[in-house]
Motif scaffolding. Sequence first.
Motif, PDB file in Angstrom:
ATOM      1  N   GLN A  41       0.824  -1.207   0.000  1.00 26.90           N
ATOM      2  CA  GLN A  41       0.000   0.000   0.000  1.00 26.90           C
ATOM      3  C   GLN A  41       0.859   1.258   0.000  1.00 26.90           C
ATOM      4  OE1 GLN A  41      -2.467  -0.544   3.474  1.00 26.90           O
ATOM      5  NE2 GLN A  41      -4.060  -1.659   2.346  1.00 26.90           N
ATOM      6  N   THR A  42       1.941   1.222   0.755  1.00 33.01           N
ATOM      7  CA  THR A  42       2.843   2.379   0.834  1.00 33.01           C
ATOM      8  C   THR A  42       3.539   2.617  -0.499  1.00 33.01           C
ATOM      9  OG1 THR A  42       3.224   1.944   3.193  1.00 33.01           O
ATOM     10  CG2 THR A  42       4.796   3.393   2.072  1.00 33.01           C
ATOM     11  N   PHE A  43       3.968   1.540  -1.148  1.00 35.09           N
ATOM     12  CA  PHE A  43       4.663   1.672  -2.427  1.00 35.09           C
ATOM     13  C   PHE A  43       3.716   2.148  -3.536  1.00 35.09           C
ATOM     14  CE2 PHE A  43       8.182  -0.233  -0.413  1.00 35.09           C
ATOM     15  CZ  PHE A  43       9.272  -0.170  -1.254  1.00 35.09           C
ATOM     16  N   ARG A  44       2.443   1.807  -3.418  1.00 37.28           N
ATOM     17  CA  ARG A  44       1.484   2.199  -4.451  1.00 37.28           C
ATOM     18  C   ARG A  44       0.908   3.591  -4.221  1.00 37.28           C
ATOM     19  NH1 ARG A  44      -2.024  -3.438  -4.524  1.00 37.28           N
ATOM     20  NH2 ARG A  44      -0.512  -4.731  -5.660  1.00 37.28           N
TER      21      ARG A  44
ATOM     22  N   LEU B 156      10.096   8.454  -5.387  1.00 33.66           N
ATOM     23  CA  LEU B 156      11.230   9.105  -6.043  1.00 33.66           C
ATOM     24  C   LEU B 156      12.047   9.912  -5.044  1.00 33.66           C
ATOM     25  CD1 LEU B 156       9.700  10.306  -9.442  1.00 33.66           C
ATOM     26  CD2 LEU B 156      11.399   8.490  -9.067  1.00 33.66           C
ATOM     27  N   LYS B 157      11.367  10.508  -4.070  1.00 34.97           N
ATOM     28  CA  LYS B 157      12.071  11.258  -3.030  1.00 34.97           C
ATOM     29  C   LYS B 157      12.993  10.338  -2.231  1.00 34.97           C
ATOM     30  CE  LYS B 157       8.603  14.890  -2.229  1.00 34.97           C
ATOM     31  NZ  LYS B 157       7.675  15.459  -1.232  1.00 34.97           N
ATOM     32  N   VAL B 158      12.509   9.139  -1.938  1.00 32.42           N
ATOM     33  CA  VAL B 158      13.300   8.190  -1.155  1.00 32.42           C
ATOM     34  C   VAL B 158      14.513   7.699  -1.936  1.00 32.42           C
ATOM     35  CG1 VAL B 158      13.251   5.956   0.031  1.00 32.42           C
ATOM     36  CG2 VAL B 158      11.274   7.465   0.155  1.00 32.42           C
ATOM     37  N   SER B 159      14.411   7.676  -3.263  1.00 35.82           N
ATOM     38  CA  SER B 159      15.515   7.165  -4.078  1.00 35.82           C
ATOM     39  C   SER B 159      16.756   8.059  -3.989  1.00 35.82           C
ATOM     40  CB  SER B 159      15.082   7.030  -5.539  1.00 35.82           C
ATOM     41  OG  SER B 159      14.832   8.300  -6.123  1.00 35.82           O
TER      42      SER B 159
ATOM     43  N   MET C 111       9.246   1.122   8.010  1.00 34.87           N
ATOM     44  CA  MET C 111       8.747   1.282   6.649  1.00 34.87           C
ATOM     45  C   MET C 111       9.696   2.136   5.830  1.00 34.87           C
ATOM     46  SD  MET C 111       6.577   0.653   4.325  1.00 34.87           S
ATOM     47  CE  MET C 111       5.237  -0.114   5.243  1.00 34.87           C
ATOM     48  N   ARG C 112      10.213   3.192   6.436  1.00 29.13           N
ATOM     49  CA  ARG C 112      11.163   4.056   5.732  1.00 29.13           C
ATOM     50  C   ARG C 112      12.438   3.291   5.409  1.00 29.13           C
ATOM     51  NH1 ARG C 112       9.853   7.652   2.676  1.00 29.13           N
ATOM     52  NH2 ARG C 112       8.647   8.795   4.219  1.00 29.13           N
ATOM     53  N   ASN C 113      12.886   2.453   6.337  1.00 28.75           N
ATOM     54  CA  ASN C 113      14.090   1.655   6.090  1.00 28.75           C
ATOM     55  C   ASN C 113      13.860   0.640   4.971  1.00 28.75           C
ATOM     56  OD1 ASN C 113      15.994   2.764   7.781  1.00 28.75           O
ATOM     57  ND2 ASN C 113      15.495   1.459   9.515  1.00 28.75           N
ATOM     58  N   ILE C 114      12.653   0.092   4.898  1.00 29.94           N
ATOM     59  CA  ILE C 114      12.331  -0.844   3.814  1.00 29.94           C
ATOM     60  C   ILE C 114      12.426  -0.133   2.468  1.00 29.94           C
ATOM     61  CG2 ILE C 114      10.432  -2.121   2.739  1.00 29.94           C
ATOM     62  CD1 ILE C 114       9.565  -2.948   5.566  1.00 29.94           C
ATOM     63  N   GLN C 115      11.880   1.057   2.395  1.00 31.76           N
ATOM     64  CA  GLN C 115      11.941   1.823   1.150  1.00 31.76           C
ATOM     65  C   GLN C 115      13.386   2.151   0.781  1.00 31.76           C
ATOM     66  OE1 GLN C 115       9.330   5.034   2.434  1.00 31.76           O
ATOM     67  NE2 GLN C 115       7.726   4.318   1.057  1.00 31.76           N
ATOM     68  N   LEU C 116      14.153   2.586   1.765  1.00 27.59           N
ATOM     69  CA  LEU C 116      15.556   2.931   1.505  1.00 27.59           C
ATOM     70  C   LEU C 116      16.369   1.711   1.066  1.00 27.59           C
ATOM     71  CD1 LEU C 116      16.157   5.333   4.521  1.00 27.59           C
ATOM     72  CD2 LEU C 116      16.307   5.967   2.108  1.00 27.59           C
ATOM     73  N   ALA C 117      16.159   0.593   1.762  1.00 28.08           N
ATOM     74  CA  ALA C 117      16.903  -0.626   1.428  1.00 28.08           C
ATOM     75  C   ALA C 117      16.492  -1.164   0.065  1.00 28.08           C
ATOM     76  CB  ALA C 117      16.679  -1.682   2.511  1.00 28.08           C
ATOM     77  N   PHE C 118      15.203  -1.039  -0.269  1.00 29.19           N
ATOM     78  CA  PHE C 118      14.724  -1.519  -1.565  1.00 29.19           C
ATOM     79  C   PHE C 118      15.402  -0.771  -2.708  1.00 29.19           C
ATOM     80  CE2 PHE C 118      11.706  -1.107  -5.113  1.00 29.19           C
ATOM     81  CZ  PHE C 118      11.521  -2.438  -5.439  1.00 29.19           C
ATOM     82  N   PHE C 119      15.339   0.560  -2.661  1.00 27.75           N
ATOM     83  CA  PHE C 119      15.981   1.356  -3.710  1.00 27.75           C
ATOM     84  C   PHE C 119      17.499   1.256  -3.618  1.00 27.75           C
ATOM     85  CE2 PHE C 119      11.818   3.484  -3.705  1.00 27.75           C
ATOM     86  CZ  PHE C 119      11.558   3.447  -5.061  1.00 27.75           C
ATOM     87  N   GLY C 120      18.009   1.199  -2.389  1.00 26.08           N
ATOM     88  CA  GLY C 120      19.453   1.053  -2.222  1.00 26.08           C
ATOM     89  C   GLY C 120      19.964  -0.235  -2.834  1.00 26.08           C
TER      90      GLY C 120
END
Length: 350
Positions: A84-87, A94-97, A213-222
């Motif tokens: 849900q967060t990713f969608r 893009l900001k997290v990337s 959740m923020r760490n998941i986003q960062l690690a995913f793009f990272g």
Amino acid sequence: MAKSNDSPKCFGIPMKWVSLLMLVAQTVSVVFAMRLSRTLAVEGPRYLNTTAVFFSEVMKLICSFLFLSHEVGEPATAAKTVLQTFRRSGVELLKVSVPSLLYTVQNNLLFISLSNLSGAVYQVTYQLKILTTAVLSMLILNKALGSTKWCALLILTTGVALIQLPRGEAKEDVQKGDSVVGLAAVISACFTSGLAGVYLEKILKQTDSSIWMRNIQLAFFGGILAFIGCYVQDGKKIAENGFMQGYSGLVWAVIALQAIGGLVVAAVLKYADNILKCFGNALSIVISCIMSAVFLQEFKPDLLFVLGTLCVLIATTLYSISAIRWEVSCGARGEEIGKSCQSDLVARTH
């Protein structure tokens, strides 16, 4: 006394001391293990730091998801929350990337710096990230720095300058690698650390996402960026000797220690406070210097290094205490945001 009895404990020991011990052990171990993995003689090709950064991001992603699952109750709910967060917003992703890219570059720079600098010199010099973060916070977030903080930053800069003063032949005898390359790498890492941290803090103030959740986003793009970096920087070497060339138990230990760093700091901030965290960082610097001199025998402390290290220890303590006093005097409710940002920052800069 009731307060003491109600505080969380592990085997009868208050969690604040357990978490502090974990912080010191993790900080010292990751520097020692990484330096050893980059200098120890090996048969065949040495492992590629780009692939190590990639696996570290994957491990951070897994750990963050497990903690999110614990937070929301079960893995299925956590997976649904992540989707849900990713969608929700492409712009938000893009900001997290942006910080993900900065952290990926930074982690590669740390491997380069520890390939060329002793663990002691690296550990002390890397404290310049406090200076870069402070200056960038002032420029980007319009934060005001009081006289105490400016004094601490001046002492910090002086201390690092004393450590980096040329020593002539004596310095070359005890240090393997190119010190100029190592110094350039660690200073560049300080700038990427500061910029990523400040940018991330700005994002955190605009969202209600949890730290996991923020760490998941960062690690995913990272992880994606790190994987691309593997083939951009080391594509030819990977084609010749494989993606996991030179991997050993020591290399996996380095990856694991990097991945759990932020979790340890999160525990310190949850069960203790910034004062104890500052004490733990100072103790880590001292122990790293001792281990670099005694066990790796790559470093011989002289008067300038001792004076410089003392300046750095005083500066970091003074800066941290000043920041805490400011938060208390202002009644700052943004403290939890700052802690979340700091936790993620340390997860990706040890």
